[in-house]
Scaffold this motif. Structure first.
Motif, short mmCIF file in Angstrom:
data_model
loop_
_atom_site.label_atom_id
_atom_site.label_comp_id
_atom_site.label_asym_id
_atom_site.label_seq_id
_atom_site.Cartn_x
_atom_site.Cartn_y
_atom_site.Cartn_z
N GLY A 4 -0.46 1.71 1.96
CA GLY A 4 -0.69 2.23 1.57
C GLY A 4 0.14 2.37 0.23
N TRP A 98 -2.03 -4.39 -4.68
CA TRP A 98 -3.82 -4.95 -4.50
C TRP A 98 -3.86 -6.18 -3.87
N LYS A 101 -4.35 -6.45 -0.60
CA LYS A 101 -5.67 -5.45 0.11
C LYS A 101 -3.96 -3.71 0.46
N PRO A 103 -4.25 -0.46 -0.60
CA PRO A 103 -4.64 1.05 -1.57
C PRO A 103 -3.81 1.54 -2.14
N THR A 129 -7.79 3.47 -6.56
CA THR A 129 -8.49 4.31 -6.22
C THR A 129 -8.77 5.80 -6.24
N LEU A 154 -6.56 7.88 0.65
CA LEU A 154 -6.59 6.58 1.04
C LEU A 154 -6.80 6.19 2.35
N THR A 156 -4.80 6.56 4.76
CA THR A 156 -3.44 5.36 5.14
C THR A 156 -2.64 6.53 6.20
N THR A 161 2.55 4.23 4.25
CA THR A 161 2.33 4.78 2.96
C THR A 161 3.32 5.41 1.90
#
Length: 227
Positions: A4, A98, A101, A103, A129, A154, A156, A161
């Motif tokens: 993340g 992105w 994938k 977040p 997001t 998120l 995560t 992160t």
């Protein structure tokens, strides 16, 4: 590794720190008044109220302090809506996260509306997001609340992160809370880069070299190493 990413806005995603050096001058300019040289340096250490009082007295403004404050705030908001630009390499860096994938969220000290409008105009909003401001979190970046709230949204792990920050004091807060920090250079804090380097898991002079960052983040490299 990186599961993340949480981004600061001013001085990190956006080249926006200089607005605070110029807001007073631009506000006066909008009224046809020429500002004194170095006005930004005069206003910088003042509160918004004290700065408005200085402008009122020094330039003979007939508006109330509240009207001057609102005028300066509109000047800043217009800068975000129409003028601010992203830092070098930002869009490609976000796109590649992105694409993998990962977040992404935003943790900002700035007001929500002008920041969101700027990111939408620049085509960057689609990558995120969640966005939480410090006002919404209930604490400034001397506390980790805003980072924790974004991370929770998120979904995560804290240890993977990454928090991207240009301000050393905010980077310290995130690092002490257990987040790996990606320190990003901004000229507004150029005299504090050693402090930023010291708390950054990875230090980035800009966002142009995503591959190098990602490879080292995946390998969980140690602190204080510049890309």
């Amino acid at each position: 590794m990186i599961t993340g990413a949480i981004f600061d806005v001013d001085g990190t995603l956006l080249n926006s720190m200089y607005v605070w050096d110029n807001a007073g001058e631009w506000y006066l300019e909008g009224m046809g008044i020429e500002a004194e040289p170095g006005l930004g340096a005069v206003l910088y250490p003042m509160t918004m109220e004290d700065g408005a009082g200085y402008l009122q007295e020094h330039y003979g403004l007939r508006m109330s302090l509240n009207e001057i404050i609102k005028g300066i705030q509109r000047t800043v908001e217009d800068f975000y809506r129409f003028r601010v630009q992203p830092k070098e390499g930002t869009e490609d860096f976000l796109y590649q996260l992105w694409e993998k994938k990962i977040p992404m969220g935003i943790a900002t000290s700035s007001p929500r509306q002008p920041v969101e409008e700027a990111l939408r105009r620049l085509g960057l909003w689609k990558y995120f997001t969640v966005m939480i401001t410090c006002s919404e979190a209930g604490a400034g970046k001397d506390k980790p609340d805003v980072y924790e709230q974004v991370r929770e949204r998120l979904g995560t792990d804290r240890e993977s992160t990454w928090v991207f920050e240009d301000a050393p004091f905010a980077a310290v807060t995130a690092a002490q809370a257990g987040f790996p920090v990606g320190g990003i250079y901004d000229s507004s804090s150029r005299e504090q880069q050693e402090e930023l380097r010291s708390v950054s898991r990875i230090y980035l002079p800009n966002f142009k070299d995503f591959s190098s960052f990602y490879d080292r983040a995946a390998a969980n490299m140690g602190k204080g190493e510049g890309v």
